[in-house]
Design an enzyme around this catalytic site. Sequence first.
Site, PDB file in Angstrom:
ATOM      1  N   ASP A 106       0.844  -1.191   0.000  1.00 28.08           N
ATOM      2  CA  ASP A 106       0.000   0.000   0.000  1.00 28.08           C
ATOM      3  C   ASP A 106       0.879   1.240   0.000  1.00 28.08           C
ATOM      4  OD1 ASP A 106      -2.208   1.968   0.784  1.00 28.08           O
ATOM      5  OD2 ASP A 106      -3.288   0.071   0.965  1.00 28.08           O
ATOM      6  N   ASP A 166       3.359   1.562  -4.883  1.00 25.17           N
ATOM      7  CA  ASP A 166       2.546   2.394  -5.765  1.00 25.17           C
ATOM      8  C   ASP A 166       2.246   1.552  -6.996  1.00 25.17           C
ATOM      9  OD1 ASP A 166       1.475   4.140  -7.612  1.00 25.17           O
ATOM     10  OD2 ASP A 166       3.080   5.631  -7.481  1.00 25.17           O
ATOM     11  N   VAL A 167       0.990   1.081  -7.117  1.00 23.59           N
ATOM     12  CA  VAL A 167       0.670   0.127  -8.179  1.00 23.59           C
ATOM     13  C   VAL A 167       0.769   0.721  -9.568  1.00 23.59           C
ATOM     14  CG1 VAL A 167      -0.777  -1.286  -6.677  1.00 23.59           C
ATOM     15  CG2 VAL A 167      -1.831   0.541  -8.053  1.00 23.59           C
ATOM     16  N   ASN A 219      -5.904  -5.788  -5.720  1.00 25.61           N
ATOM     17  CA  ASN A 219      -7.084  -5.167  -5.130  1.00 25.61           C
ATOM     18  C   ASN A 219      -7.084  -3.643  -5.226  1.00 25.61           C
ATOM     19  OD1 ASN A 219      -9.377  -4.819  -3.056  1.00 25.61           O
ATOM     20  ND2 ASN A 219      -7.627  -3.842  -2.049  1.00 25.61           N
ATOM     21  N   TYR A 232     -15.177   4.334 -14.162  1.00 26.42           N
ATOM     22  CA  TYR A 232     -14.938   3.223 -13.232  1.00 26.42           C
ATOM     23  C   TYR A 232     -15.407   1.908 -13.838  1.00 26.42           C
ATOM     24  CZ  TYR A 232     -15.223   0.397  -8.976  1.00 26.42           C
ATOM     25  OH  TYR A 232     -15.077  -0.601  -8.026  1.00 26.42           O
ATOM     26  N   LYS A 270     -13.127  -1.394 -14.808  1.00 21.52           N
ATOM     27  CA  LYS A 270     -13.350  -2.720 -14.244  1.00 21.52           C
ATOM     28  C   LYS A 270     -13.713  -3.736 -15.322  1.00 21.52           C
ATOM     29  CE  LYS A 270     -12.346  -1.862  -9.969  1.00 21.52           C
ATOM     30  NZ  LYS A 270     -11.182  -2.506  -9.319  1.00 21.52           N
ATOM     31  N   VAL A 306     -20.591  -2.865  -1.199  1.00 26.84           N
ATOM     32  CA  VAL A 306     -20.350  -3.240   0.194  1.00 26.84           C
ATOM     33  C   VAL A 306     -20.541  -2.001   1.070  1.00 26.84           C
ATOM     34  CG1 VAL A 306     -18.627  -4.125   1.817  1.00 26.84           C
ATOM     35  CG2 VAL A 306     -18.728  -5.036  -0.505  1.00 26.84           C
TER      36      VAL A 306
END
Length: 262
Positions: free
Chosen positions: A39, A60-61, A87, A156, A160, A191
């Site tokens: 993270d 850092d993805v 994730n 978004y 995805k 969620v």
Amino acid sequence: MTEAELSGRTALVTGGAQGLGKKFAEHLAAAGATVVVGDLQDAKGQEVAAAVGGHYVHLDVTDDASWAAGVAAAVEQAGGLDIVVNNAGIEIAGLFVDLDPDVVRRIFDVNVVGTSLGVKHAFRTMGPGGPAGKGGVVINIASVAATIAFPALSAYSASKSAVDRITRIAAMESGKLGLGVRVNCIYPGLVPNEMGAGLANEMTTLGLFPSAEEAVAGVVGLTPSGRLATEDEIADAVVFLASDRAKFVNGAGLPVDGGMGM
């Protein structure tokens, strides 16, 4: 899930400092895996890692060099790498009439580039000749938004949907190259966590629903199960895909959305 089904395996969870990522780390650890939390939020990430008896790496993805360093550190700290959970992701709602190209690029940078780099470094690390080299599992986190038309989520949802395609092509490449890495994704439903609450508030701010409560009710109304998902239910799906119970599940997308995206 049994306490030992992932015993002896190591898992890297990106975006593991909070929300679903934190829950994934907890469930993978409960199933016996050694978990590495990746993270940008160092304090929170270290806290989660300590709580699950695992390790933490700054990651850092969106940055290729950060991935290379983070995965190398994960392998060194945990003694290998068998599972990568891509994730880390962001959601920013916006209407087409107000579309900001910089926001779209940011969403794609994290959700699409970040996931793609995760696959790249998982393959290089877990494939033959890599520092882990025993094969493994990649689990990408898509969204029910990839399968439905919900207003104000164009960027978004598109990102995805891309995660779904990335998953299937990566699974095919892994097979063709003999890497021994299964690649699957899940489509979580909404969620009631911080990200879910933020989305409900965004829908209200944009004028699509009169209140956050009615925005949530709108989602529930689209869901045959008649309620929102729980973080535990999403995490159970991740553990399943990581386990030998799913050893012939490959290139698949698993909805955990109560039927919302059917």
